[in-house]
Design a protein around this motif. Structure first.
Motif, PDB file in Angstrom:
ATOM      1  N   VAL A 413       0.734  -0.603  -0.002  1.00  0.00           N
ATOM      2  CA  VAL A 413      -0.528  -0.109  -0.042  1.00  0.00           C
ATOM      3  C   VAL A 413       0.636   1.065   0.035  1.00  0.00           C
ATOM      4  CG1 VAL A 413      -2.031   1.180   1.087  1.00  0.00           C
ATOM      5  CG2 VAL A 413      -2.154  -1.265   1.149  1.00  0.00           C
ATOM      6  N   GLN A 414       0.576   1.867  -0.903  1.00  0.00           N
ATOM      7  CA  GLN A 414       1.200   3.285  -1.250  1.00  0.00           C
ATOM      8  C   GLN A 414       1.051   4.535  -1.762  1.00  0.00           C
ATOM      9  OE1 GLN A 414       5.241   1.974  -3.686  1.00  0.00           O
ATOM     10  NE2 GLN A 414       4.070   0.036  -3.767  1.00  0.00           N
ATOM     11  N   PRO A 415       1.224   5.507  -2.037  1.00  0.00           N
ATOM     12  CA  PRO A 415       1.049   6.296  -2.962  1.00  0.00           C
ATOM     13  C   PRO A 415       0.800   6.123  -4.390  1.00  0.00           C
ATOM     14  CG  PRO A 415       2.065   7.638  -1.532  1.00  0.00           C
ATOM     15  CD  PRO A 415       2.004   6.371  -1.135  1.00  0.00           C
ATOM     16  N   LEU A 416       0.690   7.176  -5.176  1.00  0.00           N
ATOM     17  CA  LEU A 416       1.210   7.234  -6.680  1.00  0.00           C
ATOM     18  C   LEU A 416       0.843   8.563  -7.522  1.00  0.00           C
ATOM     19  CD1 LEU A 416      -1.035   4.339  -8.508  1.00  0.00           C
ATOM     20  CD2 LEU A 416       1.235   4.210  -7.598  1.00  0.00           C
ATOM     21  N   GLN A 417       1.667   8.512  -7.876  1.00  0.00           N
ATOM     22  CA  GLN A 417       2.624  10.622  -8.636  1.00  0.00           C
ATOM     23  C   GLN A 417       1.505  10.525  -9.853  1.00  0.00           C
ATOM     24  OE1 GLN A 417       6.259  12.124  -8.443  1.00  0.00           O
ATOM     25  NE2 GLN A 417       7.197  10.247  -8.635  1.00  0.00           N
ATOM     26  N   LYS A 418       1.050   9.111 -10.389  1.00  0.00           N
ATOM     27  CA  LYS A 418       0.412   9.278 -10.991  1.00  0.00           C
ATOM     28  C   LYS A 418      -0.549   7.998 -11.878  1.00  0.00           C
ATOM     29  CE  LYS A 418       4.453   9.034 -14.830  1.00  0.00           C
ATOM     30  NZ  LYS A 418       5.210  10.093 -15.261  1.00  0.00           N
ATOM     31  N   GLN A 419      -1.302   8.359 -12.697  1.00  0.00           N
ATOM     32  CA  GLN A 419      -2.212   7.678 -13.310  1.00  0.00           C
ATOM     33  C   GLN A 419      -1.679   6.363 -13.760  1.00  0.00           C
ATOM     34  OE1 GLN A 419      -5.643   9.011 -14.771  1.00  0.00           O
ATOM     35  NE2 GLN A 419      -7.149   8.904 -13.791  1.00  0.00           N
ATOM     36  N   TYR A 420      -1.315   5.223 -14.010  1.00  0.00           N
ATOM     37  CA  TYR A 420      -1.073   4.067 -14.801  1.00  0.00           C
ATOM     38  C   TYR A 420      -1.949   3.253 -16.012  1.00  0.00           C
ATOM     39  CZ  TYR A 420      -2.198   0.526 -11.450  1.00  0.00           C
ATOM     40  OH  TYR A 420      -3.832   0.046 -10.367  1.00  0.00           O
ATOM     41  N   ASN A 421      -1.572   2.634 -16.513  1.00  0.00           N
ATOM     42  CA  ASN A 421      -2.357   1.547 -17.915  1.00  0.00           C
ATOM     43  C   ASN A 421      -2.616   0.202 -17.930  1.00  0.00           C
ATOM     44  OD1 ASN A 421      -2.516   4.903 -19.496  1.00  0.00           O
ATOM     45  ND2 ASN A 421       0.002   4.039 -19.994  1.00  0.00           N
ATOM     46  N   ILE A 422      -3.994   0.456 -18.212  1.00  0.00           N
ATOM     47  CA  ILE A 422      -4.513  -0.721 -17.852  1.00  0.00           C
ATOM     48  C   ILE A 422      -5.107  -0.941 -19.521  1.00  0.00           C
ATOM     49  CG2 ILE A 422      -4.464  -1.606 -16.103  1.00  0.00           C
ATOM     50  CD1 ILE A 422      -7.008  -1.174 -15.659  1.00  0.00           C
ATOM     51  N   VAL A 423      -4.695  -2.115 -20.199  1.00  0.00           N
ATOM     52  CA  VAL A 423      -5.783  -2.852 -21.430  1.00  0.00           C
ATOM     53  C   VAL A 423      -5.637  -4.348 -21.579  1.00  0.00           C
ATOM     54  CG1 VAL A 423      -4.206  -2.481 -24.276  1.00  0.00           C
ATOM     55  CG2 VAL A 423      -3.977  -0.614 -22.378  1.00  0.00           C
ATOM     56  N   PHE A 424      -7.292  -4.089 -22.683  1.00  0.00           N
ATOM     57  CA  PHE A 424      -7.359  -5.608 -22.091  1.00  0.00           C
ATOM     58  C   PHE A 424      -8.088  -5.938 -23.818  1.00  0.00           C
ATOM     59  CE2 PHE A 424      -9.018  -4.617 -17.980  1.00  0.00           C
ATOM     60  CZ  PHE A 424      -8.866  -6.234 -17.394  1.00  0.00           C
ATOM     61  N   THR A 425      -7.909  -6.772 -24.301  1.00  0.00           N
ATOM     62  CA  THR A 425      -8.039  -7.530 -25.759  1.00  0.00           C
ATOM     63  C   THR A 425      -9.128  -8.062 -25.568  1.00  0.00           C
ATOM     64  OG1 THR A 425      -5.480  -6.520 -26.248  1.00  0.00           O
ATOM     65  CG2 THR A 425      -6.996  -8.037 -27.966  1.00  0.00           C
ATOM     66  N   PRO A 426     -10.251  -7.654 -25.455  1.00  0.00           N
ATOM     67  CA  PRO A 426     -11.122  -9.012 -25.265  1.00  0.00           C
ATOM     68  C   PRO A 426     -11.435 -10.075 -26.647  1.00  0.00           C
ATOM     69  CG  PRO A 426     -12.505  -7.233 -25.514  1.00  0.00           C
ATOM     70  CD  PRO A 426     -10.418  -6.771 -25.447  1.00  0.00           C
ATOM     71  N   THR A 427     -11.694 -11.668 -26.024  1.00  0.00           N
ATOM     72  CA  THR A 427     -12.123 -12.491 -27.170  1.00  0.00           C
ATOM     73  C   THR A 427     -13.174 -13.085 -26.446  1.00  0.00           C
ATOM     74  OG1 THR A 427     -10.951 -13.732 -25.842  1.00  0.00           O
ATOM     75  CG2 THR A 427      -9.503 -13.023 -27.569  1.00  0.00           C
ATOM     76  N   GLN A 428     -13.916 -12.761 -25.729  1.00  0.00           N
ATOM     77  CA  GLN A 428     -14.865 -12.998 -25.437  1.00  0.00           C
ATOM     78  C   GLN A 428     -16.286 -12.621 -25.870  1.00  0.00           C
ATOM     79  OE1 GLN A 428     -13.136 -11.779 -23.111  1.00  0.00           O
ATOM     80  NE2 GLN A 428     -13.938 -11.210 -21.873  1.00  0.00           N
ATOM     81  N   TYR A 429     -16.485 -11.447 -26.466  1.00  0.00           N
ATOM     82  CA  TYR A 429     -17.207 -10.807 -26.266  1.00  0.00           C
ATOM     83  C   TYR A 429     -17.966 -11.230 -28.372  1.00  0.00           C
ATOM     84  CZ  TYR A 429     -17.022  -9.036 -21.746  1.00  0.00           C
ATOM     85  OH  TYR A 429     -17.107  -8.832 -20.746  1.00  0.00           O
ATOM     86  N   THR A 430     -18.673 -10.516 -28.200  1.00  0.00           N
ATOM     87  CA  THR A 430     -19.090 -10.438 -30.505  1.00  0.00           C
ATOM     88  C   THR A 430     -19.166  -9.196 -30.334  1.00  0.00           C
ATOM     89  OG1 THR A 430     -21.607 -10.365 -29.479  1.00  0.00           O
ATOM     90  CG2 THR A 430     -21.109 -12.333 -29.919  1.00  0.00           C
ATOM     91  N   GLU A 431     -19.405  -8.999 -32.090  1.00  0.00           N
ATOM     92  CA  GLU A 431     -18.813  -7.662 -32.318  1.00  0.00           C
ATOM     93  C   GLU A 431     -20.108  -6.597 -32.170  1.00  0.00           C
ATOM     94  OE1 GLU A 431     -18.249  -5.817 -36.378  1.00  0.00           O
ATOM     95  OE2 GLU A 431     -17.815  -7.914 -36.385  1.00  0.00           O
ATOM     96  N   SER A 432     -20.913  -7.567 -31.917  1.00  0.00           N
ATOM     97  CA  SER A 432     -22.098  -6.856 -31.356  1.00  0.00           C
ATOM     98  C   SER A 432     -22.426  -5.486 -29.863  1.00  0.00           C
ATOM     99  CB  SER A 432     -23.433  -7.365 -31.983  1.00  0.00           C
ATOM    100  OG  SER A 432     -24.054  -8.593 -30.834  1.00  0.00           O
ATOM    101  N   GLU A 433     -21.914  -6.907 -28.859  1.00  0.00           N
ATOM    102  CA  GLU A 433     -21.328  -6.631 -27.135  1.00  0.00           C
ATOM    103  C   GLU A 433     -20.299  -5.779 -27.319  1.00  0.00           C
ATOM    104  OE1 GLU A 433     -22.576 -10.669 -25.416  1.00  0.00           O
ATOM    105  OE2 GLU A 433     -21.314 -10.884 -26.174  1.00  0.00           O
ATOM    106  N   LEU A 434     -19.138  -5.329 -27.833  1.00  0.00           N
ATOM    107  CA  LEU A 434     -18.220  -4.549 -28.226  1.00  0.00           C
ATOM    108  C   LEU A 434     -18.471  -3.530 -28.071  1.00  0.00           C
ATOM    109  CD1 LEU A 434     -15.569  -6.012 -30.308  1.00  0.00           C
ATOM    110  CD2 LEU A 434     -14.963  -5.641 -28.217  1.00  0.00           C
TER     111      LEU A 434
END
Length: 579
Positions: A413-434
């Motif tokens: 547990v600690q403070p952060l100076q700034k935001q970081y990035n999380i990136v998902f590449t989903p495969t479980q969703y259909t094109e209409s759900e994305l």
């Protein structure tokens, strides 16, 4: 030779005098009678300068407005309006006045501006077709004299109740100064209150009562004097306190003004809240016991300075406030906690230097070492986590794992100076759900909270400033809109001042909105604290022989859209009676 030394000593003496005088001149002299009152009611404060707030120091005074809106707000000195902002969050509606003596005053959470300023702002809002604007008028556009009406007090933005937020800043640097330095009234004969004293072991050879964990000390009180039970310690330790201030005649709590710590009669640590240097807010979380704040919501102020704490509030920090405890010696730690009027609470902490077998050591470090000064990237089967350089204040350990559909990010547990990035590449969703997929954090017993999500093709990314668990989820529920003071049946707006619409969203929140009357854009203000959008009817000229269509479109942060369309008529009461 003697004459040479005498000459050198004279030069050194005069140089010392010169530099001392130069330093004195360089220090900002705060005029006591230059700035007047921004209100014509007694100044009573709901919050003071540098009070500890979530992730920032409070930059000014919160002046009470008797739980009402609409009090006249005045320019506190001559100058010109140099900046105007309108926002649904933060300072809400805010004015900045630049003064010829090198200061800028700030007036925030306003209900509305003075008529000429209000007209100027609305013209530009309609031109840009947006509520949130930042304007920089020319000096000749809105010159003001001391006591000129500039606005009405309000509750806009992030305000938790009606009040005026008032600041005095250095125009050149943007640094904020404690407004009480400028002679504002401050009736106060109540000393600060101390709630906690905590001792911290700071290195591998340190311990308190044989343990390498923070120890809350037993505290006894006698009026404004506090004494802790004696503790035994070894090695380098630090002290922290939880303290607040009170003022005469109010129930509010405030931040303390000055703290000084002495070891055996010698000052070794002191800070004073006179000035807040622009850009130093992120270091607030290095000023407090951040893990304790995260776990219990308690802000303990550290009386030692961590290496990555770059705050400029410290006037004296011998050995950065760290206390070195030696075997067989006794130490008397004295902490003086002052308010602006020098009412003082005194804490006495006796410590005996004694080496003991350490029975509880610092927690074992788990995970992969992370170097804070460089970029760090971690990949799982379905996600990528990227920490830009200096996301962390110091080197640490990190654990990134994919557990089923959950991305887990763990660190001490600690403070952060700034935001970081999380990136998902989903495969479980259909094109209409994305289009309905977004990132959510998971708290407690599986409850999901929306995280700002950016979509590019089938890649979803978010910027976060906390650790924990993250998943992908869907949001297909559009916002709910409800007209409050008009309807398709009761659509005569002749006697209304505003059109009010309730707007709610059950997950991602309101992203954007736009309203028109007969296809022409109108200005609606969003009061998020009340889930309310409203349009002021005087912004538009209505006639009795024309029909109108009001249409409001609201989109949540995922992209779900709702539309409210209601016909309007304008028939004054006298005309209705004739009909």
């Amino acid at each position: 030779m003697r004459a040479i030394f005498q000459t050198m000593n004279k030069r050194i003496f005069f140089l010392a005098i010169f530099f001392a005088f130069s330093t004195l001149l360089a220090q900002k002299q705060h005029p006591k009678d230059y700035f007047g009152s921004p209100l014509d009611i007694p100044l009573v404060y709901a919050g003071n300068f540098c009070e500890l707030r979530p992730n920032h120091f409070h930059g000014g005074l919160d002046i009470k407005t008797q739980n009402k809106q609409g009090y006249n707000v005045y320019a506190t000195a001559e100058g010109y309006i140099s900046c105007i902002r309108t926002s649904s969050y933060g300072y809400g509606k805010v004015l900045y006045i630049t003064h010829p003596n090198g200061y800028t005053t700030v007036y925030a959470h306003l209900q509305k501006f003075a008529p000429s300023i209000e007209k100027y702002v609305k013209e530009r809002q309609y031109l840009l077709e947006k509520y949130e604007v930042e304007l920089e008028p020319k000096p000749e556009d809105f010159p003001v004299k001391k006591g000129d009406l500039i606005a009405l007090s309000g509750n806009t933005g992030g305000s938790a109740g009606p009040h005026l937020h008032y600041e005095i800043r250095d125009t050149a640097t943007g640094n904020a100064y404690n407004p009480l330095l400028f002679g504002y009234p401050n009736e106060d004969d109540v000393a600060p209150l101390v709630y906690k004293v905590v001792a911290y072991p700071l290195e591998e050879s340190s311990a308190i009562e044989g343990k390498q964990v923070p120890k809350e000390l037993i505290l006894a009180k006698d009026k404004a004097s506090y004494t802790t039970a004696k503790i035994q310690a070894q090695g380098k330790i630090g002290i922290g306190i939880q303290a607040i201030d009170k003022m005469t005649g109010t129930y509010n709590t405030y931040g303390v003004y000055k703290v000084t710590m002495s070891v055996n009669g010698k000052i070794n640590f002191s800070y004073t809240f006179d000035e807040l240097v622009n850009g130093e807010d992120p270091y607030l979380n290095t000023f407090i016991d951040y893990p304790l704040y995260v776990q219990k919501g308690t802000r303990v102020q550290l009386l030692y300075k961590k290496p990555y704490n770059k705050l400029s509030i410290y006037s004296q920090a011998d050995k950065e406030g760290v206390i070195e405890i030696e075997e067989g010696l006794t130490y008397w730690i004295t902490v003086e906690v002052e308010d602006f009027n020098h009412n003082t609470a005194i804490i006495t902490i006796p410590i005996e230097g004694k080496k003991e077998v350490i029975t509880q050591k610092f927690p074992e470090k788990e995970g992969t070492p992370l170097v804070a000064s460089r970029d760090n990237m971690y990949k799982t089967d379905q996600a990528t986590v990227f920490f830009p350089e200096n996301t962390f204040f110091a080197d640490t350990y990190i654990q990134v794992a994919q557990i089923g559909d959950t991305l887990s990010i763990k660190a001490p547990v600690q403070p952060l100076q700034k935001q970081y990035n999380i990136v998902f590449t989903p495969t479980q969703y259909t094109e209409s759900e994305l289009p309905y997929v977004c990132i959510a954090s998971v708290k407690g017993k599986g409850k999901k909270y929306y995280q700002s999500t950016y979509r590019r093709d089938n890649i979803l990314s978010g910027r976060v400033k906390t650790f924990g668990k993250f998943v992908l989820t869907t949001d297909k529920q559009a916002p709910t809109l409800k007209a409050l003071n008009f309807s398709k049946e009761k659509n005569n707006v002749a006697n209304l001042e505003q059109l009010k619409v309730s707007v709610k969203d059950d997950f991602s929140g309101i992203g954007k909105y736009s309203a028109t009357i007969n296809g022409k854009w109108i200005l609606m203000e969003y009061e998020h604290k009340e889930n309310l959008l409203f349009f002021t009817l005087s912004d538009k000229y209505f006639t009795t022989d024309e029909e109108y269509i009001f249409e409001l479109t609201v989109t949540d942060k995922v992209g779900n859209e709702s539309v409210l369309s209601i016909p309007l008529v304008y028939k004054p009461e006298s005309q209705e009676k004739k009909n």
